[in-house]
Design a protein around this motif. Structure first.
Motif, short mmCIF file in Angstrom:
data_model
loop_
_atom_site.label_atom_id
_atom_site.label_comp_id
_atom_site.label_asym_id
_atom_site.label_seq_id
_atom_site.Cartn_x
_atom_site.Cartn_y
_atom_site.Cartn_z
N THR A 116 -0.66 -2.49 -4.83
CA THR A 116 -1.90 -1.71 -4.98
C THR A 116 -1.54 -0.28 -5.35
OG1 THR A 116 -2.13 -0.85 -2.72
CG2 THR A 116 -2.95 -3.08 -3.14
N GLY A 169 -1.20 -2.96 4.68
CA GLY A 169 -0.35 -3.88 3.93
C GLY A 169 1.04 -4.09 4.51
N VAL A 175 -8.74 3.22 -3.06
CA VAL A 175 -7.96 2.30 -3.90
C VAL A 175 -8.27 2.62 -5.36
CG1 VAL A 175 -7.59 -0.13 -4.48
CG2 VAL A 175 -8.17 0.50 -2.13
N HIS A 219 -6.70 3.70 8.48
CA HIS A 219 -6.24 2.97 7.30
C HIS A 219 -5.19 1.97 7.75
CE1 HIS A 219 -5.83 2.68 2.97
NE2 HIS A 219 -4.53 2.60 3.14
N GLN A 235 -3.01 3.10 -4.36
CA GLN A 235 -4.01 3.69 -3.46
C GLN A 235 -3.40 4.83 -2.66
OE1 GLN A 235 -5.40 1.28 0.02
NE2 GLN A 235 -3.89 -0.20 -0.67
N ASP A 289 0.88 -1.17 0.00
CA ASP A 289 0.00 0.00 0.00
C ASP A 289 0.91 1.22 0.00
OD1 ASP A 289 -1.53 2.19 0.66
OD2 ASP A 289 -2.14 1.43 2.64
N PHE A 307 -5.05 -2.45 -8.51
CA PHE A 307 -3.95 -3.27 -7.98
C PHE A 307 -3.54 -4.29 -9.02
CE2 PHE A 307 -7.60 -5.92 -7.02
CZ PHE A 307 -7.14 -7.21 -7.25
N ALA A 321 -10.81 -3.25 0.82
CA ALA A 321 -10.12 -2.23 1.63
C ALA A 321 -11.14 -1.58 2.56
CB ALA A 321 -9.49 -1.19 0.73
N LEU A 376 -9.95 -5.33 -3.52
CA LEU A 376 -8.61 -5.91 -3.39
C LEU A 376 -8.64 -7.34 -3.93
CD1 LEU A 376 -7.63 -4.59 0.18
CD2 LEU A 376 -6.89 -3.67 -2.02
N SER A 392 0.49 4.24 0.38
CA SER A 392 0.25 5.28 1.40
C SER A 392 0.93 4.93 2.72
CB SER A 392 -1.26 5.47 1.64
OG SER A 392 -1.76 4.47 2.49
#
Ligand code: PLP
Length: 263
Positions: free
Chosen positions: A41, A18, A48, A206, A43, A12, A51, A112, A118, A14
């Motif tokens: 992914t 993940g 998102v 998140h 996002q 992920d 992916f 997500a 996902l 961000s």
């Protein structure tokens, strides 16, 4: 060396969920995370965009490099992305590549937290049936529990997943944002063993599910039993969510990023 947890999870960018959640949470628990990447992914902290899953052979090769090198004390799975990846991990257990008795935290990620896809939910649900019998601890939120069990009632759903082979199931209402306290129910061998009610903090997070599951895997890798691990993880997750970073203070719907190094 520090107890090693082999994680199978997605990237992920961000940094909220993940792979990064796994590495930071397992580090915070006192362990060392080794990660086989299952998907990349696209996002932000808010949504998102897409992916691409890694081919099962590629994920297996990553895992084998770790299994042949490091003393793996626990396994944790998060976003797996495809049924092939799920089946391949079940095969690693069946073949004994993952030593029998290795604690395994299975976080059955289907969508997500922001609602983004996902993977194909119905095919993932079918494939998870193959992996569930190896789980020491399954950590579904209520959506995942109902999708996996096909049952609306949480107790009946958790008991069914135990009957399907999971040793323990920790059901969390953390993602039901319109409900009150966060309720957690731990079923071991189909019996309700522990329940906790944690105050719901303002905001959405998140990667809270990933963080909790990884921290639990870190605790099991150190030899804790499941109940002790769940109690320790409850205290830790509250701390890191209280200290979470808010990337968009002007947008109350945007998700916060857990501060997994909070003291
Ligand atoms: N794994 C990845 C790679 C993700 O991107 C997400 C959610 O965005 C998840 C797992 C599940 O996240 P959560 O812990 O918020 O349920």
């Amino acid at each position: 060396m520090r107890p090693v947890v082999l994680c199978f999870s997605g990237l992920d960018p961000s940094g909220g969920a993940g792979i990064q959640a796994d590495i930071e949470s397992i580090g915070a628990s006192g362990g060392h995370a080794a990660v086989a990447c299952t998907a990349i992914t696209i996002q932000s902290s808010q949504q998102v965009f897409g992916f691409e899953a890694c081919a099962a052979e590629l994920v297996r090769a990553q895992a084998m490099a770790v299994l042949e090198d490091l003393p793996v004390s626990a396994i944790k799975t998060g976003m797996l992305g495809t049924t092939d990846n799920i089946t391949m991990i079940a095969q690693l257990f069946r073949e004994g590549q993952i030593a029998q008795g290795t604690p395994f935290v299975l976080d059955p990620v289907l969508v997500a937290n922001s609602g983004g896809s996902l993977g194909n939910v119905s095919t993932l649900v079918d494939a998870f049936l193959d992996l569930i019998p190896f789980a020491t601890l399954l950590t579904p939120n209520t959506y995942e529990l109902r999708a996996l069990s096909g049952l609306q009632d949480l107790r009946a759903g958790a008991q069914l997943l135990c009957e399907q082979g999971a040793k323990a199931v920790l059901v969390k209402t953390s993602h039901d944002y319109d409900s009150g306290d966060i309720e957690q129910y731990l079923y071991v061998d189909g019996q309700l063993t522990h329940e906790s009610f944690l105050p719901r903090l303002p905001g959405e997070f998140h990667g809270s599910g990933c963080s909790l599951a990884s921290y639990l895997a870190g605790c099991l890798a150190q030899g804790m039993d499941t109940l002790t691990a769940v109690k320790a993880a409850d205290i830790w997750i509250q701390k890191v969510l209280r200290a979470a970073d808010q990337p968009h203070p002007d947008n109350s719907k945007a998700q916060w990023i857990p501060h997994r190094f909070a003291q």
